[in-house]
Design a protein around this motif. Structure first.
Motif, short mmCIF file in Angstrom:
data_model
loop_
_atom_site.label_atom_id
_atom_site.label_comp_id
_atom_site.label_asym_id
_atom_site.label_seq_id
_atom_site.Cartn_x
_atom_site.Cartn_y
_atom_site.Cartn_z
N UNK A 82 2.72 3.03 8.23
CA UNK A 82 3.68 3.31 7.15
C UNK A 82 3.65 4.79 6.76
N UNK A 83 2.46 5.37 6.73
CA UNK A 83 2.36 6.79 6.39
C UNK A 83 3.02 7.65 7.46
N UNK A 84 2.81 7.29 8.73
CA UNK A 84 3.44 8.05 9.81
C UNK A 84 4.95 7.91 9.79
N UNK A 85 5.44 6.81 9.28
CA UNK A 85 6.89 6.60 9.20
C UNK A 85 7.52 7.37 8.05
N UNK A 86 6.69 8.07 7.26
CA UNK A 86 7.22 8.89 6.17
C UNK A 86 7.38 8.16 4.87
N UNK A 87 6.70 7.05 4.70
CA UNK A 87 6.80 6.31 3.45
C UNK A 87 6.26 7.16 2.30
N UNK A 88 7.07 7.31 1.25
CA UNK A 88 6.69 8.11 0.11
C UNK A 88 6.01 7.24 -0.95
N UNK A 89 4.95 7.75 -1.57
CA UNK A 89 4.26 6.96 -2.59
C UNK A 89 5.11 6.84 -3.85
N UNK A 90 4.77 5.86 -4.67
CA UNK A 90 5.45 5.72 -5.95
C UNK A 90 5.13 6.88 -6.87
N UNK A 91 5.92 7.02 -7.91
CA UNK A 91 5.72 8.13 -8.86
C UNK A 91 5.36 7.60 -10.23
N UNK A 92 4.59 6.51 -10.27
CA UNK A 92 4.17 5.95 -11.56
C UNK A 92 3.14 6.86 -12.21
#
Length: 482
Positions: free
Chosen positions: A329-339
């Motif tokens: 998922x990280x390699x696919x460019x998934x961005x973390x939430x901004x909570x």
């Protein structure tokens, strides 16, 4: 028109054509204005010469006016009653001067009679006269007027500009002199220049288009080489090849250099992906093989089934699958939430839940340190760092949270053997395990620190390792604080 060369040639030709047309129009306007001024000057000179002659030599006794030779330029002299009193030689027709007469008529006797009474009257009314009004025998000091008209002189019809000058004869009679200068010179010159421009414009545009085509073709030749090489790389799937870089130092050279950098990064990425798949397959093979062996033994000899070992292998396999999924998922460019997260509270909560750790962790946090991000991913980072510290610590593990400027700093330190300077970047690579780590943890796959650094970068932060005060390793996570 899909060719860049054709578009460039057409564009350059259009620009040059517009520029030449505008420049030509400006030249024609300037030339026309200059020649018109010259014609007006010639007409004015002729008109003043005739006016001076009329004022100086006008013969009121015979009722005629004498005008000098005007070199075939039409001249018409009109008195204040609109009567034509003199014309130039061979003038056959005239228009635009206010009267079309070309037959001189004798001046009527009288006027101011030349007996001097008029002079006295003139002296008495001198204060009421316009200062520009000519006196007897003089030419008016007013600026001449200019009118356009036509005239036929000795059978030749042409357009003229007429200068209008007033003069007063010795008898006190005011006359108006119309003297013309031909406009044919202006028209012929402007026509010749316009014709030359129209004749010369197409060859100039052809030259511009040809030169632009050749220059563009030469400039784009390296681009064609880059395209051909990229097509060959795509067909061969050999990412080790590179496109040619011209030594011109221009935009095309920079394009080729950037393309090669992209190919190098792509090659490294593909190689890293291949290595990742190979390492993942190897890591998955071990727990799966162990689990299969235990199940087969248990099937044949139920009394020998190692249930705790099978469960441990299953847990290890589950953790490895979870790590691989997160990395994908990280390699696919998934961005973390901004909570908005309280990092201090998160650390206290997670450490308090680790009741089975071999070495209890000491917590030293500053309250109110907040960051923006994914709760699950940051918990994963903290857990990986604590797991790493537990594998290497001798007697102590310390966790701290504090604010430094605009950053939130989380550190995890142990009193183990530490990380050699040469290995401090390598340990963050995937599936990398130092010999000491491998001997102390048979279940580690070498993904925990790689995941921790990737998550830190996705949150706009950094993860580094150094030496702790106790001589072991100290991992420092820095994130933008809120």
């Amino acid at each position: 028109m899909r060719s860049v060369r054709a578009k460039a040639a057409l564009g350059a030709t259009a620009v040059v054509a517009v520029a030449l047309v505008l420049a030509g129009a400006a030249v024609l306007l300037v030339l026309r204005a200059y020649l018109s001024d010259q014609a007006e000057l010639q007409a004015e000179v002729t008109a003043r010469e005739v006016a001076a002659q009329v004022a100086r030599e006008g013969d009121t006794a015979s009722g005629t006016l004498t005008i000098p030779s005007t070199d075939d330029r039409p001249v018409q002299v009109v008195d204040e009653d609109g009567r034509v009193v003199a014309v130039s030689d061979e003038l056959e027709q005239i228009s635009g001067t206010g009267t079309t007469g070309v037959k001189p008529q004798p001046l009527p006797p009288g006027g101011d009679d030349g007996d001097g009474d008029g002079d006295q009257d003139g002296q008495d009314g001198q204060d009421e006269q316009d200062v520009d009004e000519p006196e007897r025998g003089e030419v008016s000091g007013k600026e001449p007027r200019f009118v356009k008209g036509t005239a036929t002189v000795d059978g030749d019809f042409a357009e003229y500009v007429f200068a209008v000058v007033e003069a007063t004869t010795g008898a006190g009679r005011t006359v108006t002199v119309y003297a013309g200068a031909p406009l044919s010179v202006e028209k012929d010159a402007v026509g010749s220049v316009r014709e030359a421009m129209l004749i010369g414009l197409p060859p100039v545009l052809v030259v511009v288009a040809s030169v632009t085509w050749l220059v563009t073709r030469r400039a784009l030749k390296p681009v064609e080489g880059i395209r051909a090489e990229m097509a060959a790389i795509t067909a061969s799937e050999d990412l080790s090849r590179r496109v040619p870089e011209p030594a011109t130092g221009d935009e095309v050279a920079r394009l080729a250099h950037t393309t090669n950098e992209t190919l190098a990064a792509l090659e490294a990425s593909v190689e890293r992906q291949r290595r990742f798949v190979a390492d993942a397959s190897h890591e998955l093979r071990s727990p799966i093989a162990s689990l299969r062996t235990q199940l087969e033994v248990g099937e044949a000899h139920p009394e020998l089934l190692d249930v705790p070992g099978a469960v441990a292998d299953t847990v290890r396999l589950q953790q490895l699958a979870a790590d691989l999924l997160l990395l994908a998922r990280l390699d696919a460019g998934e961005q973390p939430g901004r909570a908005r997260l309280d990092l201090s509270a998160l650390v206290r909560e997670e450490v308090s839940q680790r009741t089975g750790d071999r070495v209890p962790a000491a917590v030293d946090v500053t309250d109110g340190v907040e960051v923006a991000g994914s709760h699950g991913q940051l918990v994963r980072v903290l857990g990986n760092l604590l797991d790493n510290a537990q594998r290497h610590a001798l007697a102590s593990v310390e966790v701290s949270v504090r604010r430094e400027g605009g950053s939130a700093v989380l550190s995890v330190a142990d009193d183990g053997t530490g990380v050699p300077d040469a290995e401090r970047e390598r340990i963050f690579e995937r599936f990398v395990r130092l010999d000491d780590a491998r001997s102390r943890d048979e279940g580690g796959a070498g993904l925990g620190l790689a995941i921790a650094r990737d998550v830190a970068r996705r949150h706009g932060g950094t993860l580094t390792v150094g030496r702790s005060a106790a001589g072991g390793a100290r991992f420092v996570l820095r994130l933008p604080a809120l």
